[in-house]
Design a protein around this motif. Structure first.
Motif, PDB file in Angstrom:
ATOM      1  N   MET A 135       0.839  -1.198   0.000  1.00 35.63           N
ATOM      2  CA  MET A 135       0.000   0.000   0.000  1.00 35.63           C
ATOM      3  C   MET A 135       0.875   1.250   0.000  1.00 35.63           C
ATOM      4  SD  MET A 135      -3.480   0.563   0.312  1.00 35.63           S
ATOM      5  CE  MET A 135      -4.238  -0.563   1.489  1.00 35.63           C
ATOM      6  N   VAL A 136       1.899   1.274   0.841  1.00 37.49           N
ATOM      7  CA  VAL A 136       2.813   2.415   0.892  1.00 37.49           C
ATOM      8  C   VAL A 136       3.516   2.599  -0.447  1.00 37.49           C
ATOM      9  CG1 VAL A 136       4.983   3.244   1.915  1.00 37.49           C
ATOM     10  CG2 VAL A 136       3.160   2.352   3.392  1.00 37.49           C
ATOM     11  N   THR A 137       3.964   1.499  -1.047  1.00 41.20           N
ATOM     12  CA  THR A 137       4.637   1.572  -2.348  1.00 41.20           C
ATOM     13  C   THR A 137       3.704   2.120  -3.418  1.00 41.20           C
ATOM     14  OG1 THR A 137       6.094  -0.280  -1.776  1.00 41.20           O
ATOM     15  CG2 THR A 137       5.823   0.215  -4.113  1.00 41.20           C
ATOM     16  N   SER A 138       2.448   1.678  -3.382  1.00 46.70           N
ATOM     17  CA  SER A 138       1.462   2.145  -4.365  1.00 46.70           C
ATOM     18  C   SER A 138       1.260   3.652  -4.257  1.00 46.70           C
ATOM     19  CB  SER A 138       0.129   1.411  -4.147  1.00 46.70           C
ATOM     20  OG  SER A 138      -0.824   1.802  -5.113  1.00 46.70           O
ATOM     21  N   VAL A 139       1.189   4.151  -3.026  1.00 46.68           N
ATOM     22  CA  VAL A 139       1.005   5.596  -2.824  1.00 46.68           C
ATOM     23  C   VAL A 139       2.244   6.374  -3.281  1.00 46.68           C
ATOM     24  CG1 VAL A 139       0.794   7.393  -1.067  1.00 46.68           C
ATOM     25  CG2 VAL A 139      -0.722   5.403  -0.998  1.00 46.68           C
ATOM     26  N   LEU A 140       3.411   5.967  -2.795  1.00 42.44           N
ATOM     27  CA  LEU A 140       4.629   6.718  -3.101  1.00 42.44           C
ATOM     28  C   LEU A 140       4.957   6.710  -4.596  1.00 42.44           C
ATOM     29  CD1 LEU A 140       6.893   5.661  -0.089  1.00 42.44           C
ATOM     30  CD2 LEU A 140       5.646   7.808  -0.395  1.00 42.44           C
TER      31      LEU A 140
ATOM     32  N   ILE B 148      -8.089  -0.690   6.596  1.00 47.98           N
ATOM     33  CA  ILE B 148      -8.033   0.735   6.911  1.00 47.98           C
ATOM     34  C   ILE B 148      -6.698   1.099   7.561  1.00 47.98           C
ATOM     35  CG2 ILE B 148     -10.531   0.864   7.154  1.00 47.98           C
ATOM     36  CD1 ILE B 148     -10.133   0.978  10.191  1.00 47.98           C
ATOM     37  N   TYR B 149      -6.042   0.120   8.179  1.00 43.13           N
ATOM     38  CA  TYR B 149      -4.761   0.414   8.849  1.00 43.13           C
ATOM     39  C   TYR B 149      -3.635   0.647   7.850  1.00 43.13           C
ATOM     40  CZ  TYR B 149      -7.389  -0.675  12.995  1.00 43.13           C
ATOM     41  OH  TYR B 149      -8.345  -0.651  13.977  1.00 43.13           O
ATOM     42  N   PRO B 150      -3.383  -0.263   6.890  1.00 43.27           N
ATOM     43  CA  PRO B 150      -2.347   0.064   5.907  1.00 43.27           C
ATOM     44  C   PRO B 150      -2.699   1.290   5.073  1.00 43.27           C
ATOM     45  CG  PRO B 150      -3.502  -1.959   5.291  1.00 43.27           C
ATOM     46  CD  PRO B 150      -3.905  -1.638   6.697  1.00 43.27           C
ATOM     47  N   ALA B 151      -4.006   1.524   4.842  1.00 43.15           N
ATOM     48  CA  ALA B 151      -4.398   2.698   4.064  1.00 43.15           C
ATOM     49  C   ALA B 151      -4.079   3.985   4.817  1.00 43.15           C
ATOM     50  CB  ALA B 151      -5.880   2.636   3.729  1.00 43.15           C
ATOM     51  N   SER B 152      -4.407   4.036   6.104  1.00 42.78           N
ATOM     52  CA  SER B 152      -4.138   5.252   6.880  1.00 42.78           C
ATOM     53  C   SER B 152      -2.636   5.443   7.089  1.00 42.78           C
ATOM     54  CB  SER B 152      -4.875   5.210   8.220  1.00 42.78           C
ATOM     55  OG  SER B 152      -4.506   4.083   8.992  1.00 42.78           O
ATOM     56  N   ILE B 153      -1.905   4.345   7.247  1.00 44.21           N
ATOM     57  CA  ILE B 153      -0.444   4.452   7.362  1.00 44.21           C
ATOM     58  C   ILE B 153       0.150   4.968   6.055  1.00 44.21           C
ATOM     59  CG2 ILE B 153       1.680   3.085   7.515  1.00 44.21           C
ATOM     60  CD1 ILE B 153       0.195   1.349   9.618  1.00 44.21           C
ATOM     61  N   ALA B 154      -0.320   4.425   4.926  1.00 42.39           N
ATOM     62  CA  ALA B 154       0.187   4.870   3.622  1.00 42.39           C
ATOM     63  C   ALA B 154      -0.139   6.339   3.389  1.00 42.39           C
ATOM     64  CB  ALA B 154      -0.408   4.012   2.511  1.00 42.39           C
ATOM     65  N   ALA B 155      -1.326   6.759   3.818  1.00 46.64           N
ATOM     66  CA  ALA B 155      -1.682   8.179   3.697  1.00 46.64           C
ATOM     67  C   ALA B 155      -0.725   9.029   4.520  1.00 46.64           C
ATOM     68  CB  ALA B 155      -3.121   8.400   4.144  1.00 46.64           C
ATOM     69  N   GLY B 156      -0.380   8.544   5.712  1.00 46.54           N
ATOM     70  CA  GLY B 156       0.554   9.267   6.558  1.00 46.54           C
ATOM     71  C   GLY B 156       1.938   9.359   5.960  1.00 46.54           C
ATOM     72  N   VAL B 157       2.434   8.242   5.420  1.00 40.69           N
ATOM     73  CA  VAL B 157       3.765   8.252   4.793  1.00 40.69           C
ATOM     74  C   VAL B 157       3.776   9.215   3.613  1.00 40.69           C
ATOM     75  CG1 VAL B 157       5.455   6.875   3.527  1.00 40.69           C
ATOM     76  CG2 VAL B 157       4.351   5.915   5.559  1.00 40.69           C
ATOM     77  N   GLY B 158       2.726   9.159   2.789  1.00 42.84           N
ATOM     78  CA  GLY B 158       2.646  10.077   1.657  1.00 42.84           C
ATOM     79  C   GLY B 158       2.622  11.528   2.094  1.00 42.84           C
ATOM     80  N   ASP B 159       1.887  11.805   3.161  1.00 39.47           N
ATOM     81  CA  ASP B 159       1.809  13.165   3.685  1.00 39.47           C
ATOM     82  C   ASP B 159       3.177  13.639   4.173  1.00 39.47           C
ATOM     83  OD1 ASP B 159       0.297  15.537   4.577  1.00 39.47           O
ATOM     84  OD2 ASP B 159       0.741  14.801   6.597  1.00 39.47           O
TER      85      ASP B 159
END
Length: 491
Positions: free
Chosen positions: A133-138, A314-325
């Protein structure tokens, strides 16, 4: 991998360069510290030209037996911990105390050669989903290099780092562990700029003895991080909020939380699962989890659609949103990155109005509970689970199987079928918690008829256990009947 030079290898590993006696003049260049190294290899079957072969040793293998063959196949040289009787001309040999540690030391050196932000992800369960999820966002903004497969230990993580190129701007690394000290070592190698801990669960509790010890082991990720680095942790975990209250960590690092409670900087609200295709003839149902993420003050609230079902997402999604932010990404980039997620998910097969989830590859108490949560979201008339033994739980096996039994009762199942000796405790606890239709079988062969009986229209069925339980064979029984019922219904 970008090329390395022999002098860098010697410096990074602290090794001693061996020289062959009586070399011919033309062979002297082989020991030149400017010899180029184009790749790092630990498997003698994957030798490439001008690579360096690390002769790793373990309980059942010793890479030193393959040194000569690797050099003859084209390796430029090798890293060894046993001095050979004879040195091949034109090849370099670097002698170290421990080749496995030297591999990590070289990876740490290589990582620091490039201007790259590193996100290190650990946790008891959900590491891979979070990493993807984090990789997808970044990837919506940056060129990202990330762990693939299960390359998350002190061999896999260095090999992932060696795949870094000069064009990459972010590296996302998954960090796994079985024993204390392992995360510390991985963090020292990777030196994360942003740390993520998904949760403190019970995976490997048989080796570590308690969740408290697991927490301490996961917290080791901070030990390799530079001052001023950041961390995003699951705020709904009962252990991780301690980190913000630890002055030795909060003074050195900026700590953020993601999840659903008031502690969370990146807070999820209004989460629900949407399913399409249930009324159609599609073979696979399309499922998504929709939620709103409240960002820090001054940031736009995000409404995101995760293309998979399960409230645990929702946990990996919110973490990924945080990393992206934290990486300065826009709300739209973050939203698109989450919607592009194609990582691990529990595939749903649809046969008429029967939904089948074959999640029999592996199982831990936490992943069992997450899979059961998916069933609670489904708009089907009936819900059933066929669950088998979770292995490698040590002295905690009985307690952990009972916890899953309690979760099965809370999930609102109509039927629970358990397979295996350990799962008898799961069945007992589910009954004790009020689940009426509970059936326990010693092995999968004795459960075939029961599986056929519960595979009826309007049912969602989950199959999950440790891989060696081979519950995929019971899932195949259900699949065959469901497909037959769907054909009859269409006809």
């Amino acid at each position: 991998m970008e090329k390395l030079y022999l002098y860098e290898l010697v410096k990074a590993t602290g090794g001693r360069l061996l020289s062959a006696p009586d070399k011919k003049e033309e062979d002297a260049a082989a020991d030149s510290l400017n010899t180029e190294i184009l790749s790092v290899v630990t498997d003698s079957r994957k030798i490439t030209r001008d690579c360096v072969f690390f002769a790793l040793s373990g309980e059942r293998f010793d890479g030193h037996a393959y040194v000569d063959a690797s050099l003859k196949q084209g390796a430029a040289g090798c890293v060894i911990s046993k001095e050979p009787d004879e040195l091949l001309p034109g090849k370099f040999y670097v002698l170290v105390k421990d080749t496995r540690r030297a591999l990590g030391d070289l990876a740490a050196f290589y990582r620091k050669k490039y201007k790259v932000k590193v996100v290190g992800i650990t946790g008891s369960v959900g590491k891979t989903t979070c990493r993807e999820m984090v990789t997808s966002v970044l990837s919506r903004r940056f060129k990202v290099h990330a762990t693939s497969g299960n390359f998350n230990n002190d061999i896999g993580l260095p090999m992932t780092i060696f795949g870094l190129s000069a064009q990459d701007r972010v590296m996302v690394l998954e960090m796994g562990m079985n024993h204390p000290g392992e995360i510390r070592r991985l963090s020292q190698i990777a030196a994360p700029d942003i740390a993520v801990i998904t949760n403190i669960g019970t995976a490997h509790i048989g080796n570590l003895g308690s969740r408290e010890n697991i927490y301490l082991a996961k917290k080791e990720i901070f030990e390799g991080m530079p001052s001023g680095s950041q961390a995003i942790l699951c705020g709904d975990d009962d252990f991780l909020p301690r980190i913000a209250g630890d002055p030795s960590l909060s003074a050195k690092h900026r700590i953020y939380y993601a999840g659903t409670n008031d502690l969370c900087t990146y807070r999820v609200v209004d989460a629900h699962v949407e399913i399409s295709g249930v009324e159609s003839d599609a073979f696979r149902a399309e499922m998504s989890t929709v939620c709103t993420i409240r960002m820090p003050e001054g940031r736009e609230t995000l409404k995101v659609r995760i293309p998979a079902a399960g409230m645990h997402l929702i946990y990996p999604a919110s973490i990924a949103a945080g990393v992206g932010d934290l990486m300065g990404m826009t709300p739209e980039e973050i939203r698109e990155g989450i919607s592009d997620f194609t990582g691990q998910r529990m595939a749903c097969e649809k046969y008429g109005d029967i939904l089948l989830f074959d999640d029999t590859y592996n199982a831990s108490p936490d992943s069992m509970k997450s899979s059961l949560q998916v069933l609670t979201c489904l708009p089907t008339a009936r819900k059933a689970a066929v669950l088998g033994d979770m292995l490698e739980q040590g002295d905690f096996a009985r307690q952990l199987h009972r916890e899953v039994g309690a979760a099965a009762a809370q999930a609102g199942l109509d039927t629970l079928i358990t397979i295996g000796k350990l799962s008898e405790d799961m069945a007992d606890e589910a009954k004790r918690r009020g689940l009426v239709d509970v059936r326990s079988y010693p092995d999968r062969e004795s459960a075939v008829q029961a599986v056929e009986e519960i595979t009826v229209p309007g049912t969602a069925l989950l199959f999950k256990a440790s891989h060696s339980m081979s519950l995929d064979k019971l899932a195949a029984v259900s699949r065959k009947k469901a497909a037959g019922l769907a054909r009859v219904s269409r006809d």
